[in-house]
Design a protein around this motif. Structure first.
Motif, PDB file in Angstrom:
ATOM      1  N   ALA A  51       0.822  -1.213   0.000  1.00 40.38           N
ATOM      2  CA  ALA A  51       0.000   0.000   0.000  1.00 40.38           C
ATOM      3  C   ALA A  51       0.856   1.263   0.000  1.00 40.38           C
ATOM      4  O   ALA A  51       0.541   2.231  -0.700  1.00 40.38           O
ATOM      5  N   GLY A  52       1.935   1.259   0.791  1.00 39.62           N
ATOM      6  CA  GLY A  52       2.797   2.434   0.856  1.00 39.62           C
ATOM      7  C   GLY A  52       3.355   2.826  -0.499  1.00 39.62           C
ATOM      8  O   GLY A  52       3.172   3.978  -0.947  1.00 39.62           O
ATOM      9  N   PRO A  53       4.034   1.920  -1.186  1.00 39.16           N
ATOM     10  CA  PRO A  53       4.555   2.261  -2.522  1.00 39.16           C
ATOM     11  C   PRO A  53       3.471   2.653  -3.509  1.00 39.16           C
ATOM     12  O   PRO A  53       3.680   3.541  -4.346  1.00 39.16           O
ATOM     13  N   LEU A  54       2.314   1.998  -3.426  1.00 41.40           N
ATOM     14  CA  LEU A  54       1.227   2.330  -4.343  1.00 41.40           C
ATOM     15  C   LEU A  54       0.759   3.767  -4.131  1.00 41.40           C
ATOM     16  O   LEU A  54       0.560   4.525  -5.101  1.00 41.40           O
ATOM     17  N   LEU A  55       0.589   4.166  -2.877  1.00 45.23           N
ATOM     18  CA  LEU A  55       0.131   5.525  -2.606  1.00 45.23           C
ATOM     19  C   LEU A  55       1.203   6.560  -2.940  1.00 45.23           C
ATOM     20  O   LEU A  55       0.885   7.667  -3.378  1.00 45.23           O
ATOM     21  N   LYS A  56       2.455   6.210  -2.756  1.00 45.64           N
ATOM     22  CA  LYS A  56       3.542   7.108  -3.174  1.00 45.64           C
ATOM     23  C   LYS A  56       3.543   7.285  -4.690  1.00 45.64           C
ATOM     24  O   LYS A  56       3.808   8.375  -5.204  1.00 45.64           O
ATOM     25  N   LYS A  57       3.242   6.210  -5.403  1.00 41.81           N
ATOM     26  CA  LYS A  57       3.170   6.285  -6.863  1.00 41.81           C
ATOM     27  C   LYS A  57       2.048   7.209  -7.297  1.00 41.81           C
ATOM     28  O   LYS A  57       2.173   7.955  -8.279  1.00 41.81           O
ATOM     29  N   ILE A  58       0.947   7.174  -6.553  1.00 42.44           N
ATOM     30  CA  ILE A  58      -0.209   8.003  -6.895  1.00 42.44           C
ATOM     31  C   ILE A  58       0.006   9.457  -6.490  1.00 42.44           C
ATOM     32  O   ILE A  58      -0.259  10.390  -7.267  1.00 42.44           O
ATOM     33  N   PHE A  59       0.520   9.687  -5.266  1.00 44.33           N
ATOM     34  CA  PHE A  59       0.566  11.033  -4.703  1.00 44.33           C
ATOM     35  C   PHE A  59       1.968  11.649  -4.653  1.00 44.33           C
ATOM     36  O   PHE A  59       2.111  12.813  -4.293  1.00 44.33           O
ATOM     37  N   GLY A  60       2.969  10.871  -5.019  1.00 42.90           N
ATOM     38  CA  GLY A  60       4.317  11.409  -5.021  1.00 42.90           C
ATOM     39  C   GLY A  60       5.145  10.949  -3.837  1.00 42.90           C
ATOM     40  O   GLY A  60       4.626  10.429  -2.850  1.00 42.90           O
ATOM     41  N   LYS A  61       6.451  11.144  -3.945  1.00 38.89           N
ATOM     42  CA  LYS A  61       7.389  10.624  -2.952  1.00 38.89           C
ATOM     43  C   LYS A  61       7.229  11.265  -1.584  1.00 38.89           C
ATOM     44  O   LYS A  61       7.723  10.733  -0.581  1.00 38.89           O
ATOM     45  N   ASN A  62       6.561  12.400  -1.508  1.00 33.21           N
ATOM     46  CA  ASN A  62       6.382  13.071  -0.218  1.00 33.21           C
ATOM     47  C   ASN A  62       5.216  12.510   0.595  1.00 33.21           C
ATOM     48  O   ASN A  62       4.983  12.956   1.722  1.00 33.21           O
ATOM     49  N   PHE A  63       4.486  11.559   0.024  1.00 32.53           N
ATOM     50  CA  PHE A  63       3.387  10.950   0.770  1.00 32.53           C
ATOM     51  C   PHE A  63       3.978  10.084   1.877  1.00 32.53           C
ATOM     52  O   PHE A  63       4.638   9.080   1.619  1.00 32.53           O
ATOM     53  N   ASP A  64       3.746  10.489   3.123  1.00 28.26           N
ATOM     54  CA  ASP A  64       4.308   9.789   4.281  1.00 28.26           C
ATOM     55  C   ASP A  64       3.316   8.712   4.728  1.00 28.26           C
ATOM     56  O   ASP A  64       2.473   8.937   5.600  1.00 28.26           O
ATOM     57  N   TYR A  65       3.439   7.536   4.142  1.00 26.94           N
ATOM     58  CA  TYR A  65       2.479   6.464   4.409  1.00 26.94           C
ATOM     59  C   TYR A  65       2.398   6.113   5.894  1.00 26.94           C
ATOM     60  O   TYR A  65       1.283   6.033   6.442  1.00 26.94           O
ATOM     61  N   PRO A  66       3.521   5.896   6.587  1.00 28.23           N
ATOM     62  CA  PRO A  66       3.403   5.539   8.009  1.00 28.23           C
ATOM     63  C   PRO A  66       2.660   6.598   8.828  1.00 28.23           C
ATOM     64  O   PRO A  66       1.849   6.257   9.703  1.00 28.23           O
ATOM     65  N   ALA A  67       2.922   7.873   8.543  1.00 27.53           N
ATOM     66  CA  ALA A  67       2.273   8.936   9.312  1.00 27.53           C
ATOM     67  C   ALA A  67       0.786   9.026   8.997  1.00 27.53           C
ATOM     68  O   ALA A  67      -0.050   9.176   9.904  1.00 27.53           O
ATOM     69  N   VAL A  68       0.443   8.938   7.720  1.00 30.74           N
ATOM     70  CA  VAL A  68      -0.967   9.005   7.340  1.00 30.74           C
ATOM     71  C   VAL A  68      -1.716   7.785   7.878  1.00 30.74           C
ATOM     72  O   VAL A  68      -2.840   7.898   8.380  1.00 30.74           O
TER      73      VAL A  68
END
Length: 225
Positions: A51-68
């Motif tokens: 999920a983390g890499p997928l959301l980074k791909k969608i929203f960019g490298k600044n998407f902090d998956y653990p924090a969100v």
């Protein structure tokens, strides 16, 4: 022959998927990203390592998956504390019927073991399952087959003799790739053409599961309902 039924938890046993989507949207937007319901739907039952890499791909490298994700969990925990958990219809009746048929039951959930046991205790069904298998017990979570293969080994059955009950695409992919007889009971989305090719049956609710087991056990394993 179906000897065991393995259930997903969120969206199958408890009515939480709608809140997971809602709070992913809220947490993402609080962090400054245009997270929409379709993004929440996309990552249902999807392991964090995917999920983390997928959301980074969608929203960019600044998407902090653990924090969100941490914020989403905080919002979800607050909602559950204030409102409780909603059990999906026919959970008890279905589990009792399967037990009366001599069918083993288990849970295979993307939720960690502490919360899974807490949630299942809250809705009063923890003791109705032979095993509770959680994402943090295997190396690769859904949509990989690991969790279902491990669940089968823990209840002493081969995959072809186990049925998986899932509501989400990632869960269906996990169960089907593990070789289980896969049944979808849709929650937020119906099966598309890809999923229809992976499932052996679709239930309108959990109430259909015992009858589907009876029909499978009375017919060839390659049938489609």
């Amino acid at each position: 022959m179906i000897n065991a039924v393995i259930f997903d938890m969120d969206g199958v046993l408890i009515d939480t998927e709608k809140y997971l989507v809602r709070f992913w949207v809220q947490a993402g937007r609080e962090a400054g990203f245009d997270v929409r319901p379709e993004h929440g739907l996309l990552i249902r039952s999807l392991a964090g390592k995917y999920a983390g890499p997928l959301l980074k791909k969608i929203f960019g490298k600044n998407f902090d998956y653990p924090a969100v994700r941490a914020r989403r969990k905080e919002l979800m925990a607050r909602h559950i504390a204030e409102n409780g958990l909603e059990k999906k219809p026919f959970v008890d009746e279905t589990l009792d019927a399967l037990r009366s048929m001599g069918i083993k039951t288990a849970v295979a959930t993307a939720t960690d073991r502490e919360r899974a046991r807490k949630y299942l205790t809250q809705i009063g069904v923890l003791d109705k399952f032979n095993k509770i298998i959680c994402a943090d017990m295997v190396e690769n979570g859904k949509p990989q087959p690991d969790i279902y293969l491990y669940a089968c080994s823990q209840i002493g059955e081969v995959p072809k003799n186990c049925m998986a009950v899932e509501d989400s695409p990632n869960g269906v992919r996990s169960a089907a790739s593990a070789g289980l007889v896969t049944v979808m009971v849709p929650d937020l989305t119906p099966p598309d053409d890809e999923l229809k090719a992976l499932i052996q049956a679709k239930g309108e609710s959990l109430k259909d599961i015992p009858e589907i087991v009876k029909r499978i056990n009375g017919r060839d394993m390659d049938f489609q309902i």
